[in-house]
Design a protein around this motif. Structure first.
Motif, short mmCIF file in Angstrom:
data_model
loop_
_atom_site.label_atom_id
_atom_site.label_comp_id
_atom_site.label_asym_id
_atom_site.label_seq_id
_atom_site.Cartn_x
_atom_site.Cartn_y
_atom_site.Cartn_z
N GLU A 1 7.30 -11.57 24.24
CA GLU A 1 8.14 -10.55 24.34
C GLU A 1 8.72 -10.70 25.80
OE1 GLU A 1 6.12 -7.17 23.43
OE2 GLU A 1 6.90 -7.05 21.39
N GLN A 2 8.02 -11.06 26.61
CA GLN A 2 8.33 -11.22 28.01
C GLN A 2 9.46 -12.36 28.17
OE1 GLN A 2 8.08 -8.88 30.58
NE2 GLN A 2 6.87 -7.78 28.94
N LEU A 3 8.91 -13.41 27.47
CA LEU A 3 9.86 -14.60 27.50
C LEU A 3 11.40 -14.19 26.73
CD1 LEU A 3 10.33 -17.79 27.76
CD2 LEU A 3 9.30 -18.09 25.44
N HIS A 4 11.06 -13.35 25.74
CA HIS A 4 12.26 -12.93 25.13
C HIS A 4 13.25 -12.24 26.01
CE1 HIS A 4 14.26 -9.76 22.76
NE2 HIS A 4 15.07 -10.81 22.25
N GLY B 1 21.40 -14.18 28.80
CA GLY B 1 22.43 -14.25 27.59
C GLY B 1 22.04 -15.21 26.79
N GLY B 2 20.68 -15.58 26.50
CA GLY B 2 20.37 -16.51 25.38
C GLY B 2 19.71 -15.87 24.27
N GLN B 3 19.15 -16.89 23.47
CA GLN B 3 18.53 -16.66 22.22
C GLN B 3 17.16 -16.91 22.29
OE1 GLN B 3 21.98 -18.07 19.36
NE2 GLN B 3 21.00 -16.73 18.26
N LEU B 4 16.19 -16.39 21.73
CA LEU B 4 14.96 -16.82 21.26
C LEU B 4 14.66 -17.13 19.94
CD1 LEU B 4 12.07 -17.64 22.38
CD2 LEU B 4 11.45 -15.39 22.34
N ALA C 1 2.86 -14.62 12.04
CA ALA C 1 3.97 -13.70 11.47
C ALA C 1 3.76 -12.52 11.23
CB ALA C 1 4.30 -14.72 10.28
N SER C 2 2.33 -12.11 10.70
CA SER C 2 2.08 -10.70 10.35
C SER C 2 1.93 -9.98 11.66
CB SER C 2 0.66 -10.73 9.50
OG SER C 2 0.57 -9.64 9.69
N LEU C 3 1.47 -10.21 12.72
CA LEU C 3 1.58 -9.58 13.86
C LEU C 3 2.74 -9.24 14.55
CD1 LEU C 3 -0.01 -8.10 16.24
CD2 LEU C 3 -0.36 -10.40 17.18
N ILE C 4 3.78 -10.05 14.63
CA ILE C 4 5.13 -10.25 15.21
C ILE C 4 6.00 -9.26 14.21
CG2 ILE C 4 7.18 -11.59 15.22
CD1 ILE C 4 5.76 -13.68 16.19
N GLU C 5 5.87 -9.28 12.94
CA GLU C 5 6.26 -8.26 11.93
C GLU C 5 6.07 -7.01 12.22
OE1 GLU C 5 9.16 -8.76 10.06
OE2 GLU C 5 9.21 -10.71 10.84
N ARG C 6 4.59 -6.69 12.21
CA ARG C 6 4.01 -5.34 12.32
C ARG C 6 4.34 -4.73 13.69
NH1 ARG C 6 -1.17 -5.84 12.83
NH2 ARG C 6 -1.45 -7.79 12.23
N GLY D 1 9.68 -9.24 15.46
CA GLY D 1 10.51 -10.07 14.54
C GLY D 1 11.49 -9.41 14.23
N ALA D 2 11.77 -8.35 13.72
CA ALA D 2 13.02 -7.42 13.37
C ALA D 2 14.01 -7.32 14.57
CB ALA D 2 12.87 -6.09 12.88
N ARG D 3 13.50 -7.22 15.93
CA ARG D 3 14.52 -7.31 17.03
C ARG D 3 14.94 -8.62 17.30
NH1 ARG D 3 10.28 -4.52 19.44
NH2 ARG D 3 10.05 -6.35 20.88
N LEU D 4 14.29 -9.98 16.76
CA LEU D 4 14.72 -11.08 17.16
C LEU D 4 15.80 -11.49 16.03
CD1 LEU D 4 11.44 -13.23 17.81
CD2 LEU D 4 13.33 -12.69 19.37
#
Length: 554
Positions: free
Chosen positions: A509-512, A519-522, A532-537, A541-544
């Motif tokens: 998240e800090q990298l993001h 002005g870039g994308q991760l 994937a499960s942790l990122i979604e919970r 993941g939704a923010r990305l």
């Protein structure tokens, strides 16, 4: 929430299962094995109690009562329970610091704790103790057992041995002038005999071959089946009695062994006392659990009986340790040497362990007066032999084949067991194991740059586990982003990222935030199920996806 808790372990003793299809042939094997183990347990039970600072009958009745309960209620078919050498140092220290009454309370409290460990299905947790830690404290206990027997082996005039390592060495050195050559001779003969006796009757021994054609060979073969400790105990006790050797015996120190059943006595109990005994209680419970389940695993390897049930075994150990203090007993656990003897003697069910307890009870009730003639130097010799067999000394020579992490855990546990305390040693070993595991896992993780085919895209591949110990390993990605131009796209190939914790998630998240600030994308590609499960919970993941979708539409 309570509905999601795992069910409690059922109380199902292995004896009930083994009695199905039980027959006369199995009974004969169990009776023979149980009687043999009962005879073997006789000198060991007395020696363990005396070495622990207790009277010999404490060890005998522990072997009888706990041995019966562990066999009748346990989760193994052939394990033998009773007092164990591993408890000598622990019990001696508790008796010296808190007294015998508090030892009984600590043992009963440890029994409750052991039962709860089994009831809540925590028997498998003992398997998480690293083998290096087990070897370290086992070897340390073996050294302390041997040191505790030097007084009786040399016949030194010492009223009471201190509990700690350096004080024992100082006391022995101070009283070395009182050495009794007769006691030293008996103890040394005992140790030599224990090593030589089984080798004399080995199938390929020269001694046995020379007697093959002797007429009395059948009688000699019957003699060869006698356990070495019993042979040493009987012959050397007769020698000392016949020659009237001036050595200390069970009779001169303890006044013999009472001939009769032990009296039921309730130790004085108070919550204030229990609070002071937390450490001794945890030590007895921890060591009892480790020893009993290690013994059960050895039995699984040597016997063709069904694999043990660790939770049922802990519940049985808990019942035994709760009951024996009310008869003046000491802590009990599974005993490897007696269990191996039981298996090799042909045992097939817990009936053998019950017979072992009955054999001991019969000997105590019938022949207790004879025990007063047993020299303490002979029992010291038995324990010196036990200590030698208990230690895994070859592991020291094999250390050169293992990593520095393994060496550090084993040697530190070994030294701390000797110098300080078993509980401290195990705690230190487990802490070191956790720290070294974190370091090893952090070394495995890496973020490798991929060929930069597009100047607007920075690509990295993640390997291993991104957790709190490895978050600094993504610094190369941060550095690459900071060196790149605004609006850069950062693509991370996570196909080799096997796990992610909240600290690793925070680092992503800090990298993001850094990438978004420029002005870039991760983009995270090929996520495995756990990351994937942790990122979604977490909603990350939704923010990305939302930001990346907005960027594509723009």
């Amino acid at each position: 929430m309570l509905n999601n808790l795992p069910p409690l372990a059922p109380f199902r003793p292995r004896l009930l299962q083994d009695l199905r299809g039980y027959n006369v042939e199995k009974l004969g094997r169990d009776v023979g094995a149980g009687a043999t183990v009962g005879i073997v347990a006789l000198p060991l039970a007395m020696a363990f109690a005396i070495a622990s600072g207790l009277k010999p009958e404490a060890g005998l009745w522990t072997a009888i009562i706990a041995g019966f309960l562990i066999s009748a209620l346990g989760g193994t078919s052939v394990q033998i329970g009773g007092p164990a050498g591993a408890f000598i140092v622990i019990v001696y220290g508790i008796v010296e610091r808190y007294g015998v009454a508090n030892l009984l309370i600590a043992t009963a409290s440890a029994g409750v704790l052991l039962f709860l460990l089994g009831l809540f299905r925590l028997g498998t947790l003992v398997r998480y103790v690293p083998v290096s830690v087990v070897i370290g404290f086992t070897n340390g206990i073996a050294v302390l057992i041997a040191l505790s027997q030097v007084r009786d082996w040399l016949g030194l005039d010492i009223a009471k041995m201190p509990g700690d390592f350096f004080s024992q060495i100082s006391t022995i050195a101070h009283h070395i002038g009182s050495l009794n050559p007769y006691a030293f001779g008996l103890g040394t003969l005992c140790v030599i005999g224990l090593f030589v006796w089984p080798r004399l009757w080995a199938v390929d021994s020269q001694f046995r071959r020379q007697l093959e054609h002797v007429d009395t060979m059948s009688a000699l073969k019957a003699t060869s089946r006698l356990p070495a400790p019993v042979v040493a105990l009987v012959t050397l006790s007769l020698l000392a009695w016949a020659m009237k050797l001036p050595v200390e015996t069970i009779g001169t120190r303890f006044g013999g062994i009472p001939q009769g059943l032990p009296a039921l006595a309730l130790p004085e109990f108070s919550w204030q006392t229990v609070k002071q005994l937390v450490t001794p209680t945890l030590t007895i419970a921890l060591l009892g659990a480790i020893e009993s389940l290690l013994c059960a695993r050895v039995a699984d390897q040597l016997s063709e009986t069904p694999k043990h049930d660790p939770n049922q075994e802990l519940m049985a150990q808990g019942v035994a340790n709760f009951v024996v203090p009310f008869f003046g007993g000491m802590p009990a656990t599974g005993t490897i040497a007696r269990t191996v003897t039981n298996i090799r003697s042909g045992a097939v069910s817990p009936i053998a362990g019950i017979v072992h307890a009955a054999t001991l009870a019969a000997v105590v009730l019938i022949a207790a007066p004879l025990a007063q003639h047993i020299p303490l130097a002979v029992l010291a010799g038995v324990l010196l032999f036990v200590a030698w067999n208990m230690g895994e000394w070859r592991e020291f020579g094999r250390l050169k084949h293992f990593s520095n992490h393994y060496r550090l855990m084993m040697l530190s546990t070994f030294l701390v067991t000797i110098v300080f305390d078993l509980t401290v040693a195990v705690e230190l070993g487990l802490v070191l194991a956790c720290l070294l595991f974190v370091r090893r896992q952090s070394d495995i993780f890496r973020a490798d740059p991929l060929p930069q085919l597009d100047p607007d895209v920075v690509q990295f591949r993640l390997y291993g586990s991104l957790f709190f110990g490895a978050v600094s390993k993504i610094d190369p990605i941060v550095a690459a982003v900071e060196k790149s131009h605004a609006g850069v796209r950062v693509e991370l190939d996570a196909s080799q990222l096997i796990s992610l914790d909240t600290s690793g998630l925070d680092s992503l998240e800090q990298l993001h935030k850094l990438v978004a600030k420029r002005g870039g994308q991760l983009v995270l590609n090929h996520l495995n199920p756990q990351p994937a499960s942790l990122i979604e919970r977490s909603g990350f993941g939704a923010r990305l996806r939302g930001e990346n979708a907005s960027a594509e539409h723009a």
